[in-house]
Design a protein around this motif. Structure first.
Motif, PDB file in Angstrom:
ATOM      1  N   LEU A  25       0.827  -1.204   0.000  1.00 49.14           N
ATOM      2  CA  LEU A  25       0.000   0.000   0.000  1.00 49.14           C
ATOM      3  C   LEU A  25       0.863   1.256   0.000  1.00 49.14           C
ATOM      4  CD1 LEU A  25      -2.856  -1.060   2.403  1.00 49.14           C
ATOM      5  CD2 LEU A  25      -3.215   0.157   0.242  1.00 49.14           C
ATOM      6  N   ALA A  26       1.900   1.264   0.837  1.00 48.47           N
ATOM      7  CA  ALA A  26       2.786   2.430   0.924  1.00 48.47           C
ATOM      8  C   ALA A  26       3.446   2.698  -0.428  1.00 48.47           C
ATOM      9  CB  ALA A  26       3.841   2.204   1.998  1.00 48.47           C
ATOM     10  N   ASP A  27       3.951   1.641  -1.067  1.00 46.50           N
ATOM     11  CA  ASP A  27       4.604   1.796  -2.372  1.00 46.50           C
ATOM     12  C   ASP A  27       3.635   2.353  -3.407  1.00 46.50           C
ATOM     13  OD1 ASP A  27       7.113   0.914  -1.569  1.00 46.50           O
ATOM     14  OD2 ASP A  27       6.676  -1.187  -2.036  1.00 46.50           O
ATOM     15  N   TYR A  28       2.408   1.831  -3.405  1.00 43.48           N
ATOM     16  CA  TYR A  28       1.423   2.303  -4.385  1.00 43.48           C
ATOM     17  C   TYR A  28       1.054   3.769  -4.136  1.00 43.48           C
ATOM     18  CZ  TYR A  28      -2.514   2.694  -7.475  1.00 43.48           C
ATOM     19  OH  TYR A  28      -3.346   3.126  -8.488  1.00 43.48           O
ATOM     20  N   ILE A  29       0.839   4.115  -2.878  1.00 45.20           N
ATOM     21  CA  ILE A  29       0.442   5.490  -2.546  1.00 45.20           C
ATOM     22  C   ILE A  29       1.538   6.474  -2.933  1.00 45.20           C
ATOM     23  CG2 ILE A  29       0.002   7.073  -0.613  1.00 45.20           C
ATOM     24  CD1 ILE A  29      -1.459   4.686   0.744  1.00 45.20           C
ATOM     25  N   LEU A  30       2.793   6.162  -2.601  1.00 38.80           N
ATOM     26  CA  LEU A  30       3.891   7.074  -2.901  1.00 38.80           C
ATOM     27  C   LEU A  30       4.170   7.181  -4.401  1.00 38.80           C
ATOM     28  CD1 LEU A  30       6.391   6.197  -0.024  1.00 38.80           C
ATOM     29  CD2 LEU A  30       4.889   8.188  -0.189  1.00 38.80           C
ATOM     30  N   LYS A  42     -12.345   0.765  -1.892  1.00 36.81           N
ATOM     31  CA  LYS A  42     -12.356  -0.400  -2.786  1.00 36.81           C
ATOM     32  C   LYS A  42     -11.400  -0.212  -3.951  1.00 36.81           C
ATOM     33  CE  LYS A  42     -17.011  -2.146  -1.814  1.00 36.81           C
ATOM     34  NZ  LYS A  42     -16.483  -3.390  -1.215  1.00 36.81           N
ATOM     35  N   ASN A  43     -11.395   0.993  -4.525  1.00 33.14           N
ATOM     36  CA  ASN A  43     -10.517   1.244  -5.668  1.00 33.14           C
ATOM     37  C   ASN A  43      -9.047   1.239  -5.272  1.00 33.14           C
ATOM     38  OD1 ASN A  43     -12.655   1.435  -7.441  1.00 33.14           O
ATOM     39  ND2 ASN A  43     -12.815   3.667  -7.295  1.00 33.14           N
ATOM     40  N   LEU A  44      -8.728   1.786  -4.088  1.00 32.46           N
ATOM     41  CA  LEU A  44      -7.340   1.758  -3.630  1.00 32.46           C
ATOM     42  C   LEU A  44      -6.904   0.329  -3.335  1.00 32.46           C
ATOM     43  CD1 LEU A  44      -4.703   3.041  -2.781  1.00 32.46           C
ATOM     44  CD2 LEU A  44      -5.722   3.597  -0.554  1.00 32.46           C
ATOM     45  N   ALA A  45      -7.790  -0.444  -2.709  1.00 31.08           N
ATOM     46  CA  ALA A  45      -7.480  -1.844  -2.411  1.00 31.08           C
ATOM     47  C   ALA A  45      -7.222  -2.630  -3.699  1.00 31.08           C
ATOM     48  CB  ALA A  45      -8.619  -2.476  -1.624  1.00 31.08           C
ATOM     49  N   LYS A  46      -8.072  -2.396  -4.708  1.00 30.74           N
ATOM     50  CA  LYS A  46      -7.924  -3.108  -5.983  1.00 30.74           C
ATOM     51  C   LYS A  46      -6.641  -2.694  -6.690  1.00 30.74           C
ATOM     52  CE  LYS A  46     -10.335  -4.006 -10.339  1.00 30.74           C
ATOM     53  NZ  LYS A  46     -11.550  -3.704 -11.160  1.00 30.74           N
ATOM     54  N   ALA A  47      -6.370  -1.393  -6.720  1.00 29.20           N
ATOM     55  CA  ALA A  47      -5.195  -0.893  -7.432  1.00 29.20           C
ATOM     56  C   ALA A  47      -3.897  -1.348  -6.777  1.00 29.20           C
ATOM     57  CB  ALA A  47      -5.240   0.636  -7.491  1.00 29.20           C
ATOM     58  N   SER A  48      -3.903  -1.471  -5.453  1.00 29.15           N
ATOM     59  CA  SER A  48      -2.688  -1.866  -4.727  1.00 29.15           C
ATOM     60  C   SER A  48      -2.601  -3.367  -4.496  1.00 29.15           C
ATOM     61  CB  SER A  48      -2.619  -1.141  -3.382  1.00 29.15           C
ATOM     62  OG  SER A  48      -3.754  -1.451  -2.584  1.00 29.15           O
ATOM     63  N   LYS A  49      -3.613  -4.102  -5.035  1.00 31.97           N
ATOM     64  CA  LYS A  49      -3.660  -5.569  -4.886  1.00 31.97           C
ATOM     65  C   LYS A  49      -3.711  -5.987  -3.418  1.00 31.97           C
ATOM     66  CE  LYS A  49      -1.311  -6.689  -9.243  1.00 31.97           C
ATOM     67  NZ  LYS A  49      -1.229  -5.316  -9.778  1.00 31.97           N
ATOM     68  N   THR A  50      -4.493  -5.236  -2.639  1.00 32.96           N
ATOM     69  CA  THR A  50      -4.683  -5.587  -1.231  1.00 32.96           C
ATOM     70  C   THR A  50      -6.181  -5.775  -0.982  1.00 32.96           C
ATOM     71  OG1 THR A  50      -4.717  -3.237  -0.590  1.00 32.96           O
ATOM     72  CG2 THR A  50      -2.587  -4.355  -0.538  1.00 32.96           C
ATOM     73  N   SER A  51      -6.690  -5.371   0.174  1.00 35.40           N
ATOM     74  CA  SER A  51      -8.106  -5.533   0.498  1.00 35.40           C
ATOM     75  C   SER A  51      -8.623  -4.310   1.238  1.00 35.40           C
ATOM     76  CB  SER A  51      -8.315  -6.773   1.369  1.00 35.40           C
ATOM     77  OG  SER A  51      -7.703  -6.592   2.639  1.00 35.40           O
ATOM     78  N   ASP A  52      -9.950  -4.176   1.319  1.00 35.47           N
ATOM     79  CA  ASP A  52     -10.550  -3.057   2.057  1.00 35.47           C
ATOM     80  C   ASP A  52     -10.054  -3.031   3.505  1.00 35.47           C
ATOM     81  OD1 ASP A  52     -11.901  -3.066  -0.310  1.00 35.47           O
ATOM     82  OD2 ASP A  52     -13.907  -2.929   0.554  1.00 35.47           O
ATOM     83  N   ALA A  53     -10.031  -4.215   4.117  1.00 38.65           N
ATOM     84  CA  ALA A  53      -9.596  -4.305   5.522  1.00 38.65           C
ATOM     85  C   ALA A  53      -8.130  -3.881   5.672  1.00 38.65           C
ATOM     86  CB  ALA A  53      -9.790  -5.723   6.043  1.00 38.65           C
TER      87      ALA A  53
END
Length: 287
Positions: A25-30, A42-53
């Motif tokens: 998540l950190a890598d994707y955000i930066l 949901k979109n951030l989770a999908k884009a970063s290949k993680t989950s809502d939680a």
């Protein structure tokens, strides 16, 4: 809950100590800063290949109670992050001329102070000042470059009549920690927060009931986790060539803030002590 002036700097500094999912998540955000304020969970989770939680846990790790407050902070940080990217920390290079060295070292030190100001939790500073004002004794623990910061702190607080001492080697630190008790304040200074001698001393100081203040890099470390008050600094040590320059400047700045906080709150007494110490030193210079 700690809210930081620039959460993007905090993400950058904490990245290496995060869990694998949090690091994704950190890598994707930066890497996609400008897009983040427009993304849902949901979109951030999908884009970063993680989950809502995972996204929500990441927000809490960064000091935010909700995704919305995290996104608002990201938005307000983008402008200053853009300015930061124009003036990156620069390491010393072989063959640099003196003009370049002067410019780069000055810039790096200024940025260390600015970035530390962005991550320093004001509530934690207030807690630290309160503990220092009510302390029976103040002890400073640090090794190497951090030990130099301890010596500076000892000199400052001694001038306002605070009972204090700096311990900068492993053996003396263990001895001093053994003699601490309730009402004493132990300030541990360590860039990494994982220095073995510091952690050994920390265990003894905590066991004896001393209040623990940590000055360390914004990171997940044993020192940060076990401190009663955490004062985080922000400064990357670029490589071995630049040594501990940036972190030393940032730590000295935090010590100056604590000293000024105590001195301001106890101004009448402090003024008296500073005048006395100034006069005795001035009399020596006139001889």
């Amino acid at each position: 809950m700690a809210i930081y002036d620039n959460v993007l700097i905090k993400i950058r500094d904490m990245k290496d100590s995060l869990t694998p999912v949090e690091k994704m998540l950190a890598d994707y955000i930066l890497a996609n800063v400008s897009e983040i304020p427009h993304l849902s969970i949901k979109n951030l989770a999908k884009a970063s290949k993680t989950s809502d939680a995972s996204v929500l846990r990441f927000c809490k790790t960064m000091g935010y109670g909700s995704y919305r407050s995290f996104i608002v902070s990201i938005s307000t940080s983008i402008g200053s992050m853009n300015d930061e990217q124009k003036d990156q920390y620069t390491d010393i290079q072989p063959g640099d001329d003196l003009s370049t060295i002067i410019s780069n070292i000055s810039l790096n030190n200024c940025k260390s102070i600015e970035d530390t100001q962005s991550v320093l939790d004001r509530n934690e500073v207030a807690k630290a000042v309160k503990l220092l004002r009510g302390s029976s004794r103040i002890v400073f623990f640090g090794i190497g470059a951090s030990g130099l910061v301890c010596k500076d702190a000892e000199q400052k607080f001694s001038r306002i009549n605070k009972m204090c001492h700096a311990y900068t080697d492993g053996h003396s630190q263990l001895t001093a920690a053994t003699l601490l008790g309730k009402g004493d304040v132990a300030i541990f200074i360590s860039y990494s927060g994982d220095t073995a001698e510091i952690l050994d001393t920390l265990e003894i100081a905590k066991k004896n009931g001393a209040h623990i203040i940590a000055i360390t890099k914004i990171n997940k470390s044993e020192l940060a986790d076990k401190a009663n008050v955490l004062l985080g600094i922000s400064t990357p040590e670029v490589t071995i060539r630049s040594g501990a320059m940036g972190s030393r400047i940032a730590m000295l700045t935090v010590i100056d803030i604590l000293f000024a906080g105590v001195a301001s709150a106890e101004y009448q007494n402090v003024k008296k002590y500073l005048t006395k110490t100034h006069n005795i030193l001035a009399s020596k210079h006139r001889r």
